[in-house]
Design an enzyme around this catalytic site. Structure first.
Site, short mmCIF file in Angstrom:
data_model
loop_
_atom_site.label_atom_id
_atom_site.label_comp_id
_atom_site.label_asym_id
_atom_site.label_seq_id
_atom_site.Cartn_x
_atom_site.Cartn_y
_atom_site.Cartn_z
N PHE A 142 1.27 -18.89 -61.15
CA PHE A 142 -0.13 -18.53 -60.91
C PHE A 142 -0.59 -18.90 -59.50
O PHE A 142 -1.57 -18.35 -59.01
CB PHE A 142 -1.04 -19.24 -61.94
CG PHE A 142 -1.34 -20.67 -61.60
CD1 PHE A 142 -2.39 -20.99 -60.73
CD2 PHE A 142 -0.57 -21.71 -62.10
CE1 PHE A 142 -2.65 -22.32 -60.39
CE2 PHE A 142 -0.82 -23.03 -61.77
CZ PHE A 142 -1.87 -23.33 -60.90
N LYS A 166 7.01 -9.55 -63.16
CA LYS A 166 6.25 -10.13 -64.28
C LYS A 166 5.42 -11.26 -63.67
O LYS A 166 5.89 -12.38 -63.52
CB LYS A 166 7.23 -10.67 -65.34
CG LYS A 166 6.70 -10.78 -66.76
CD LYS A 166 5.48 -11.64 -66.94
CE LYS A 166 5.75 -13.13 -66.89
NZ LYS A 166 4.48 -13.91 -66.92
N GLU A 169 0.35 -14.60 -66.10
CA GLU A 169 -0.69 -13.99 -66.94
C GLU A 169 -2.07 -14.60 -66.65
O GLU A 169 -3.07 -14.14 -67.17
CB GLU A 169 -0.32 -14.11 -68.43
CG GLU A 169 -0.15 -15.53 -68.96
CD GLU A 169 1.25 -16.11 -68.75
OE1 GLU A 169 1.82 -15.93 -67.65
OE2 GLU A 169 1.76 -16.79 -69.67
N ARG A 170 -2.11 -15.64 -65.80
CA ARG A 170 -3.41 -16.26 -65.52
C ARG A 170 -4.16 -15.54 -64.40
O ARG A 170 -5.39 -15.58 -64.36
CB ARG A 170 -3.22 -17.72 -65.13
CG ARG A 170 -2.73 -18.52 -66.33
CD ARG A 170 -2.63 -19.98 -65.99
NE ARG A 170 -1.39 -20.53 -66.52
CZ ARG A 170 -0.81 -21.62 -66.08
NH1 ARG A 170 -1.34 -22.29 -65.08
NH2 ARG A 170 0.30 -22.05 -66.63
N SER A 219 7.48 -23.78 -62.84
CA SER A 219 7.74 -25.20 -63.06
C SER A 219 9.23 -25.42 -63.39
O SER A 219 9.93 -24.48 -63.80
CB SER A 219 6.85 -25.72 -64.19
OG SER A 219 6.97 -24.88 -65.31
N CYS A 274 3.20 -25.82 -54.34
CA CYS A 274 4.48 -26.51 -54.48
C CYS A 274 4.85 -27.19 -53.16
O CYS A 274 5.76 -27.99 -53.12
CB CYS A 274 5.57 -25.53 -54.87
SG CYS A 274 5.92 -24.36 -53.57
N GLU A 376 5.31 -34.19 -61.61
CA GLU A 376 4.40 -33.39 -60.78
C GLU A 376 3.02 -33.33 -61.47
O GLU A 376 2.93 -33.04 -62.65
CB GLU A 376 4.98 -31.97 -60.67
CG GLU A 376 4.14 -31.02 -59.86
CD GLU A 376 4.76 -29.62 -59.79
OE1 GLU A 376 5.23 -29.10 -60.83
OE2 GLU A 376 4.76 -29.04 -58.69
#
Ligand code: NAD
Length: 503
Positions: A142, A166, A169-170, A219, A274, A376
């Protein structure tokens, strides 16, 4: 799919929030394996013709796409910010970093040139070529809804592949708009497609026999899962994971500049990068005290605001769930014995009380055994881990489970050089807090920050999205046959039952 907007028949939806106000603003259909199959069929039909187009013409489509995105920069940045929560100026940077890779891909004719050896043996020449994998897929997180899809798709498409994205979805809207702009730039239908979904769609991608390569960013646990399942299905997989980047502050560092850099790198985009710097390691007790004394007022001066607030340093985090998770980590830090110097919990923005805002937090006396250090957090939380020497500071990021990025702040060239050579981390900044490599270099971490062999973009990206074919050729003409017969070299009729050598 195939240049059309197609509604998923799954009946399952994901909520897309406006994090500034904490309300659902859209729903995204979560697609099925059947729907992926259809996208793959379209890709398979379109890809051979795309690969057969000469690379200069493929580059021209990239160039037209870049111009279309630039023309829409402002509205795209606002759309991105409205679903992610980052401030609009930062959203522009997200798109621009992706466009940098599109620019890189405009040079694809030069990048796809193979190698050639004349006279590798008597009458023998050897050359190699890079050919596309065929159909590739990207699965993205996201936190960079424009940059990361463009890291992958620009190189995959320019090298002649069909690419299926893909996205998270957020915040799925910007990737769809990028697809429309690719179409407007002249990309044939089926070469860039977007399928929405969650684990069901990811698994369908990983298992589909016609998809030859998968690029993932997200992640670490999911990255490892994607890597293992994709490789087991015979695919080429690169899977970038989480991070816990350290900033080492040497006693001779320019502290005012370092504090400014740390604030931007730890709290920019609410720490949801990140390549954020959530851990700072001052070397020596005196450096630690001086640094802390400067950090506290600098953090106090940070301004939170909605994404469209041009004066805000950062906006809300992506979901209420993520906000709760960050605040739980702050509580864990307290329970583990770290000193919470600035507490960002419970922050509310006037007029936006339901927005997913988290104030900036600062911990001191964090130690390597604490889970809040090992894991994290991915939020606006900066942890001070004190080190008594250069060696101790060097060991912290080197031994950490993640190895994405690291920075050292110093005026000493010897220390910086030694640090860069010895640190066990993939991307290093020297007085550069966020050392994201430029597009023509390659992005990728070490250890649990990346699974697989090739990094993103740059020549590593070109290598990931292509297969090498090597041709060894001999044209045994009449003269060669005669000469071969005289000097004992190859002749038209010669056969050999031993492995051929050039000696
Ligand atoms: P995430 O792992 O939750 O999601 C990433 C993708 O995986 C999404 O498309 C999601 O739909 C899919 N996914 C989620 N759960 C899944 C499951 N159980 N099975 C299969 N697929 C699943 O990551 P996120 O929260 O969207 O992004 C933040 C994470 O990404 C952070 O850990 C961050 O460090 C990392 N990240 C890494 C890099 C890098 O280059 N190393 C860059 C950006 C973000």
């Amino acid at each position: 799919m195939g240049g059309q907007a197609v509604a998923s028949a799954s009946g399952r939806f994901g909520d897309v929030f406006d994090p500034n106000v904490g309300r659902v603003q859209a729903r995204v259909g979560l697609g099925t394996a059947d729907e992926l199959n259809r996208a793959v069929e379209v890709a398979a039909a379109a890809q051979p013709a795309w690969a057969a187009i000469n690379p200069q013409r493929r580059a021209r489509v990239m160039f037209a796409f870049k111009q279309l995105v630039e023309a829409e920069m402002d509205s795209l940045a606002r759309l991105l910010a409205s679903e992610h929560g980052k401030v609009v100026s930062d959203a522009r940077g997200d798109i621009q970093r992706g466009l940098d890779v599109v620019e890189f891909a405009c040079g694809i004719p030069h990048l796809l040139k193979g190698e050639y050896t004349e006279g590798a043996g008597p009458g023998i020449d050897v050359y190699s070529m890079r050919q596309p994998i065929g159909i590739g897929a990207g699965i993205t997180p996201f936190n960079f809804p424009a940059m990361i899809p463009l890291w992958m798709s620009a190189v995959a498409i320019a090298t002649g592949n069909a690419f299926i994205l893909k996205p998270s979805e957020r915040d799925p809207s910007v990737p769809v708009r990028l697809g429309e702009l690719f179409q407007a730039a002249g990309l044939p239908d089926g070469i860039f497609q977007v399928v929405h979904g969650d684990k069901e769609m990811v698994d369908a991608i990983l298992d589909h026999p016609a998809i030859g390569a998968v690029s993932f960013v997200g992640s670490s646990d999911i990255a490892q899962y994607v890597y293992s399942r994709g490789v087991a299905a015979g695919k080429r997989v690169q899977a970038m994971g989480g991070a816990k980047n350290h900033g080492i502050v040497m006693p001779d560092a320019d502290l005012d500049q370092t504090v400014a850099d740390l604030c931007g790198a730890a709290f920019g985009s609410a720490g949801e990068r990140c390549m954020a710097l959530p851990v700072v390691v001052p070397v020596g007790a005196e450096t630690a005290e001086r640094l802390k004394a400067k950090l506290i007022p600098a953090i106090g001066a940070l301004r939170l605001g909605v994404s469209t607030d041009a004066d805000a340093h950062y906006g809300p985090v992506v979901t209420a769930e993520h906000k709760a998770r960050i605040e739980r980590w702050i509580q864990t830090g307290v329970e583990e014995g770290a000193e919470l110097v600035v507490d960002g919990r419970g922050f509310t923005l006037q007029g936006h009380e339901n927005g997913f805002f988290v104030g900036p937090s600062l911990f001191d006396h964090v130690t390597p055994d604490m889970s809040s250090y090992r894991e994290e957090i991915f939020g606006p939380v900066l942890q001070i881990v004190r080190a008594s020497s250069f060696e101790e500071a060097l060991a912290l990021p080197s031994r950490h489970q993640y190895g994405n990025g690291v920075a050292i702040f110093t005026r000493n060239g010897d220390a910086a050089r030694e640090f860069a050579q010895r640190v066990n981390v993939g991307m290093v900044g020297i007085n550069v807090p966020i050392p994201v490599p430029v597009a023509y270099h390659s992005f990728g971490g070490w250890k649990r920050s990346a699974f697989g062999d090739h990094n993103q973009h740059g020549m590593e990206g070109v290598h990931f999205w292509t297969k090498v074919k090597t041709i060894t050729q001999r044209w045994p003409d009449h003269m060669l046959a005669e000469r071969g017969a005289e000097d004992g070299g190859p002749s038209r009729n010669m056969g050999s039952f031993v492995i051929p050598t050039m000696s």
